[in-house]
Scaffold this motif. Sequence first.
Motif, PDB file in Angstrom:
ATOM      1  N   GLY A  27       0.716  -1.301  -0.055  1.00  0.00           N
ATOM      2  CA  GLY A  27      -0.095  -0.124  -0.198  1.00  0.00           C
ATOM      3  C   GLY A  27       0.909   1.312   0.003  1.00  0.00           C
ATOM      4  O   GLY A  27       1.816   1.164   0.706  1.00  0.00           O
ATOM      5  N   LEU A  30      -2.042   8.107  -0.622  1.00  0.00           N
ATOM      6  CA  LEU A  30      -2.488   9.010  -1.395  1.00  0.00           C
ATOM      7  C   LEU A  30      -1.678  10.201  -1.825  1.00  0.00           C
ATOM      8  O   LEU A  30      -1.314  10.630  -0.720  1.00  0.00           O
ATOM      9  CB  LEU A  30      -4.083   9.775  -1.159  1.00  0.00           C
ATOM     10  N   LEU A  49      -0.119   8.772  -7.118  1.00  0.00           N
ATOM     11  CA  LEU A  49      -1.145   7.990  -6.799  1.00  0.00           C
ATOM     12  C   LEU A  49      -2.342   8.779  -6.324  1.00  0.00           C
ATOM     13  O   LEU A  49      -2.196   9.636  -5.205  1.00  0.00           O
ATOM     14  CB  LEU A  49      -0.845   7.090  -5.129  1.00  0.00           C
ATOM     15  N   TRP A  51      -5.838   7.254  -6.198  1.00  0.00           N
ATOM     16  CA  TRP A  51      -6.856   6.550  -5.776  1.00  0.00           C
ATOM     17  C   TRP A  51      -6.183   5.305  -5.225  1.00  0.00           C
ATOM     18  O   TRP A  51      -5.427   4.727  -5.826  1.00  0.00           O
ATOM     19  CB  TRP A  51      -7.710   6.289  -6.999  1.00  0.00           C
ATOM     20  N   ARG A  52      -6.818   4.732  -3.959  1.00  0.00           N
ATOM     21  CA  ARG A  52      -6.367   3.514  -3.478  1.00  0.00           C
ATOM     22  C   ARG A  52      -7.618   2.772  -3.356  1.00  0.00           C
ATOM     23  O   ARG A  52      -8.438   3.273  -2.286  1.00  0.00           O
ATOM     24  CB  ARG A  52      -5.318   3.897  -2.255  1.00  0.00           C
ATOM     25  N   GLU A  55      -7.545  -3.820  -0.465  1.00  0.00           N
ATOM     26  CA  GLU A  55      -6.344  -4.701  -0.480  1.00  0.00           C
ATOM     27  C   GLU A  55      -6.837  -6.118  -0.787  1.00  0.00           C
ATOM     28  O   GLU A  55      -7.942  -6.431  -0.154  1.00  0.00           O
ATOM     29  CB  GLU A  55      -5.596  -4.727   0.893  1.00  0.00           C
ATOM     30  N   TRP A  60      -2.755  -4.441  -3.417  1.00  0.00           N
ATOM     31  CA  TRP A  60      -3.603  -3.037  -3.239  1.00  0.00           C
ATOM     32  C   TRP A  60      -4.088  -2.657  -4.771  1.00  0.00           C
ATOM     33  O   TRP A  60      -3.156  -2.668  -5.655  1.00  0.00           O
ATOM     34  CB  TRP A  60      -3.044  -1.928  -2.596  1.00  0.00           C
ATOM     35  N   GLU A  61      -5.330  -2.205  -5.064  1.00  0.00           N
ATOM     36  CA  GLU A  61      -5.675  -1.586  -6.062  1.00  0.00           C
ATOM     37  C   GLU A  61      -5.278  -0.262  -6.008  1.00  0.00           C
ATOM     38  O   GLU A  61      -5.675   0.554  -4.935  1.00  0.00           O
ATOM     39  CB  GLU A  61      -7.160  -1.872  -6.434  1.00  0.00           C
ATOM     40  N   VAL A  62      -4.690   0.483  -6.953  1.00  0.00           N
ATOM     41  CA  VAL A  62      -4.264   1.846  -7.186  1.00  0.00           C
ATOM     42  C   VAL A  62      -4.410   2.308  -8.455  1.00  0.00           C
ATOM     43  O   VAL A  62      -4.646   1.824  -9.429  1.00  0.00           O
ATOM     44  CB  VAL A  62      -2.783   1.890  -6.772  1.00  0.00           C
TER      45      VAL A  62
END
Length: 78
Positions: A27, A30, A49, A51-52, A55, A60-62
């Motif tokens: 992670g 932002l 970055l 947007w996060r 998990e 993690w989606e970023v």
Amino acid sequence: MDGSERLPLGKRVDIGAKGCLAVVPQGFALGQKLRLVNQANKNSVDAILVWRGQEGRTGWEVGLELQGAGEEFWGMDF
């Protein structure tokens, strides 16, 4: 480097001329500045970055906003 961190190897989910959605193994905060390296063509670009997401099992989606010419970074026209 200018204080940017290197993004660990991740998986691209979706790409565009101005950014991408990726899954990365750790992670990040932002607003964090990162340096992306395209392993296929060795081009690199700074990114922020923006947007996060959640998990998941693979990381993690970023959402990353490219700070340069995305078409050159990706090596394709959009």
